[in-house]
Motif scaffolding. Structure first.
Motif, PDB file in Angstrom:
ATOM      1  N   LEU A  84      -3.854  19.542  -4.375  1.00 50.58           N
ATOM      2  CA  LEU A  84      -4.877  20.557  -4.629  1.00 50.58           C
ATOM      3  C   LEU A  84      -5.999  19.980  -5.501  1.00 50.58           C
ATOM      4  CD1 LEU A  84      -5.018  23.515  -3.787  1.00 50.58           C
ATOM      5  CD2 LEU A  84      -4.289  24.122  -6.092  1.00 50.58           C
ATOM      6  N   THR A  85      -5.586  19.230  -6.512  1.00 49.26           N
ATOM      7  CA  THR A  85      -6.577  18.625  -7.415  1.00 49.26           C
ATOM      8  C   THR A  85      -7.470  17.656  -6.658  1.00 49.26           C
ATOM      9  OG1 THR A  85      -5.086  18.812  -9.259  1.00 49.26           O
ATOM     10  CG2 THR A  85      -6.816  17.195  -9.482  1.00 49.26           C
ATOM     11  N   LEU A  86      -6.883  16.851  -5.788  1.00 52.20           N
ATOM     12  CA  LEU A  86      -7.690  15.887  -5.030  1.00 52.20           C
ATOM     13  C   LEU A  86      -8.639  16.637  -4.089  1.00 52.20           C
ATOM     14  CD1 LEU A  86      -4.926  13.235  -4.231  1.00 52.20           C
ATOM     15  CD2 LEU A  86      -6.799  12.992  -5.856  1.00 52.20           C
ATOM     16  N   MET A  87      -8.128  17.704  -3.498  1.00 54.42           N
ATOM     17  CA  MET A  87      -8.961  18.500  -2.582  1.00 54.42           C
ATOM     18  C   MET A  87     -10.149  19.127  -3.322  1.00 54.42           C
ATOM     19  SD  MET A  87      -7.138  20.998   0.103  1.00 54.42           S
ATOM     20  CE  MET A  87      -5.532  20.272   0.184  1.00 54.42           C
ATOM     21  N   GLU A  88      -9.854  19.697  -4.483  1.00 55.92           N
ATOM     22  CA  GLU A  88     -10.912  20.340  -5.286  1.00 55.92           C
ATOM     23  C   GLU A  88     -11.982  19.334  -5.702  1.00 55.92           C
ATOM     24  OE1 GLU A  88      -8.209  23.714  -7.560  1.00 55.92           O
ATOM     25  OE2 GLU A  88      -8.756  21.853  -8.591  1.00 55.92           O
ATOM     26  N   ASN A  89     -11.593  18.065  -5.749  1.00 53.88           N
ATOM     27  CA  ASN A  89     -12.540  17.047  -6.179  1.00 53.88           C
ATOM     28  C   ASN A  89     -13.136  16.261  -5.016  1.00 53.88           C
ATOM     29  OD1 ASN A  89     -12.776  16.835  -9.288  1.00 53.88           O
ATOM     30  ND2 ASN A  89     -10.669  17.409  -8.841  1.00 53.88           N
ATOM     31  N   ASN A  90     -13.148  16.918  -3.870  1.00 58.59           N
ATOM     32  CA  ASN A  90     -13.850  16.381  -2.689  1.00 58.59           C
ATOM     33  C   ASN A  90     -13.223  15.153  -2.051  1.00 58.59           C
ATOM     34  OD1 ASN A  90     -15.796  18.330  -2.877  1.00 58.59           O
ATOM     35  ND2 ASN A  90     -17.239  17.082  -4.027  1.00 58.59           N
ATOM     36  N   VAL A  91     -11.968  14.900  -2.331  1.00 56.85           N
ATOM     37  CA  VAL A  91     -11.324  13.776  -1.641  1.00 56.85           C
ATOM     38  C   VAL A  91     -11.013  14.234  -0.215  1.00 56.85           C
ATOM     39  CG1 VAL A  91      -9.366  12.183  -1.645  1.00 56.85           C
ATOM     40  CG2 VAL A  91     -10.376  12.926  -3.812  1.00 56.85           C
ATOM     41  N   ALA A  92     -11.350  13.389   0.776  1.00 60.20           N
ATOM     42  CA  ALA A  92     -11.171  13.779   2.177  1.00 60.20           C
ATOM     43  C   ALA A  92      -9.688  13.962   2.506  1.00 60.20           C
ATOM     44  CB  ALA A  92     -11.775  12.710   3.086  1.00 60.20           C
ATOM     45  N   LEU A  93      -9.418  14.924   3.411  1.00 60.11           N
ATOM     46  CA  LEU A  93      -8.021  15.252   3.722  1.00 60.11           C
ATOM     47  C   LEU A  93      -7.230  14.041   4.222  1.00 60.11           C
ATOM     48  CD1 LEU A  93      -8.271  18.778   5.386  1.00 60.11           C
ATOM     49  CD2 LEU A  93      -7.559  18.170   3.071  1.00 60.11           C
ATOM     50  N   GLN A  94      -7.865  13.235   5.076  1.00 58.63           N
ATOM     51  CA  GLN A  94      -7.123  12.085   5.603  1.00 58.63           C
ATOM     52  C   GLN A  94      -6.792  11.077   4.507  1.00 58.63           C
ATOM     53  OE1 GLN A  94     -10.841  11.195   8.051  1.00 58.63           O
ATOM     54  NE2 GLN A  94      -9.696   9.300   8.256  1.00 58.63           N
ATOM     55  N   VAL A  95      -7.644  11.040   3.474  1.00 58.27           N
ATOM     56  CA  VAL A  95      -7.388  10.140   2.345  1.00 58.27           C
ATOM     57  C   VAL A  95      -6.257  10.702   1.482  1.00 58.27           C
ATOM     58  CG1 VAL A  95      -8.430   9.193   0.237  1.00 58.27           C
ATOM     59  CG2 VAL A  95      -9.689   9.156   2.395  1.00 58.27           C
ATOM     60  N   ILE A  96      -6.239  12.027   1.321  1.00 59.96           N
ATOM     61  CA  ILE A  96      -5.139  12.663   0.568  1.00 59.96           C
ATOM     62  C   ILE A  96      -3.810  12.363   1.266  1.00 59.96           C
ATOM     63  CG2 ILE A  96      -4.145  14.880  -0.182  1.00 59.96           C
ATOM     64  CD1 ILE A  96      -6.998  15.926  -0.532  1.00 59.96           C
TER      65      ILE A  96
END
Ligand code: GDP
Length: 344
Positions: A84-96
């Motif tokens: 969730l934190t990575l998503m909120e900070n604009n990290v792309a889904l495929q990178v997550i």
């Protein structure tokens, strides 16, 4: 950059660690699962048997206190916060997804000491991000390798393309390399004058035609100018918006066919996060890019685009734009990025 993400990551990692520390070991810890030799109760005095079992129990309990092993199910639950934190900070889904898979490989079903959990998660995260970021090549060295060296810059209007071209011209000057700029954005009102303003300040020649002229012809003339005066580099500005995306890409293809740039650089603004990643991907799919400049890193607290764009395009970030002055172009350094995430 990453001010926001750094703080959040620290809290999330500490949160996950605390949850794990409180968790009793559900599976036997490696080394303890060896079954004891079957005892023969009829030959063992009752007292001795009791003592042995008690000792075994205490050792097991002690190990459970200091060691832990996570199942995949535990991992998925515990790492929701991180995702969730990575998503909120604009990290792309495929990178997550990549980060999660790498962490899983490092953490799931591996026994480790509870007091080392935080370190273990940090290490796994650092390794994963280190693999996602690509090392940049040296632009200045490339320019020195051929004369004139032709660089075309692509990207959506407002992303900082013109400013970045001026910054690159300045960087080349600092390295005793001359350049000429091609005003090949003949579409957007005032774009030619904007480039000319930079040219005047930096004392760099700008080749221009009228608005509506063929952008490829402007690039061609700039290359001819550079050849006739032994100028080291040609920097081509291009349009960032047309009536349709297809039109824009066709125009970019024509510039590439005519100017045969030695390098195609995508310029995008880091603050728009996933949009910058999607734009870079679109330009890469349509014309093929060699590298990326991410601008406005100085005002991007999240930094997800910087973490994602290289993995999604397979191309390195060469520079980060870190301000509005000509010197505000910082060579991309992945160790610095990992450091600013608090993972050093
Ligand atoms: P273009 O339309 O892509 O050519 O974008 P411009 O070069 O005109 O830049 C758009 C705006 O962003 C201008 O106000 C620039 O001064 C600003 N800008 C460009 N790069 C940076 C940067 O690295 N940091 C900051 N803070 N502003 C930037």
């Amino acid at each position: 950059m990453f001010g926001f993400l750094k703080k959040k990551l620290k809290n999330v990692i500490a949160g996950i660690s605390n949850k794990i520390k409180k968790k009793p070991a559900e599976k036997p810890i490696e080394g303890t699962e060896k079954p004891e030799k079957p005892e023969k109760p009829e030959r063992l005095p009752a007292e001795e048997k009791f003592e042995k079992e008690e000792r075994k129990g205490i050792i097991q309990k002690l190990k459970e206190l200091v060691m832990v092993k996570l199942s995949e199910e535990d991992f998925n639950k515990l790492f929701e916060d991180l995702e969730l934190t990575l998503m909120e900070n604009n990290v792309a889904l495929q990178v997550i997804d990549v980060i999660k898979e790498n962490l899983k490989k490092d953490i799931v079903d591996k026994p480790f000491k509870k007091k080392e959990i935080e370190l273990k998660i940090k290490d796994a995260l650092r390794n994963s991000i280190d693999k996602l970021l690509l090392e940049p090549f040296d632009l200045v060295e490339k320019v020195r390798s051929k004369k004139p060296f032709v660089v075309a810059f692509f990207g959506i209007n407002g992303g900082g393309k013109t400013t970045s071209i001026a910054k690159v011209a300045y960087l080349l000057q600092q390295n005793k390399l001359s350049s000429v700029m091609a005003a090949s954005d003949t579409f957007r009102a005032a774009s030619i004058e904007q480039l000319e303003k930079h040219g005047a300040k930096l004392r760099v020649k700008v080749i221009r035609h009228r608005y509506g002229a063929d952008p490829a012809a402007v690039a061609f003339d700039a290359i001819a100018y550079a050849k006739s005066r032994a100028i080291d580099a040609v920097l081509i500005d291009t349009a960032g918006r047309m009536h349709t995306q297809a039109n824009l890409m066709r125009e970019m293809e024509k510039i590439c066919r005519v100017a045969k740039p030695d390098l195609r650089i995508f310029v995008g603004e880091s603050i728009v996060g996933n949009d910058a990643v999607e734009q870079a991907k679109a330009f890469n799919d349509a014309i093929g890019i060699d590298a990326i400049i991410l601008t406005k890193a100085d005002v991007d607290e999240k930094g997800g685009a910087a973490m994602s764009v290289s993995h999604v395009t397979g191309k390195p970030i060469l520079y980060l734009g870190i301000g509005q002055h000509y010197g505000d172009l910082e060579k991309f350094n992945k160790h610095k990025i990992i450091g600013s995430l608090g993972l050093e």
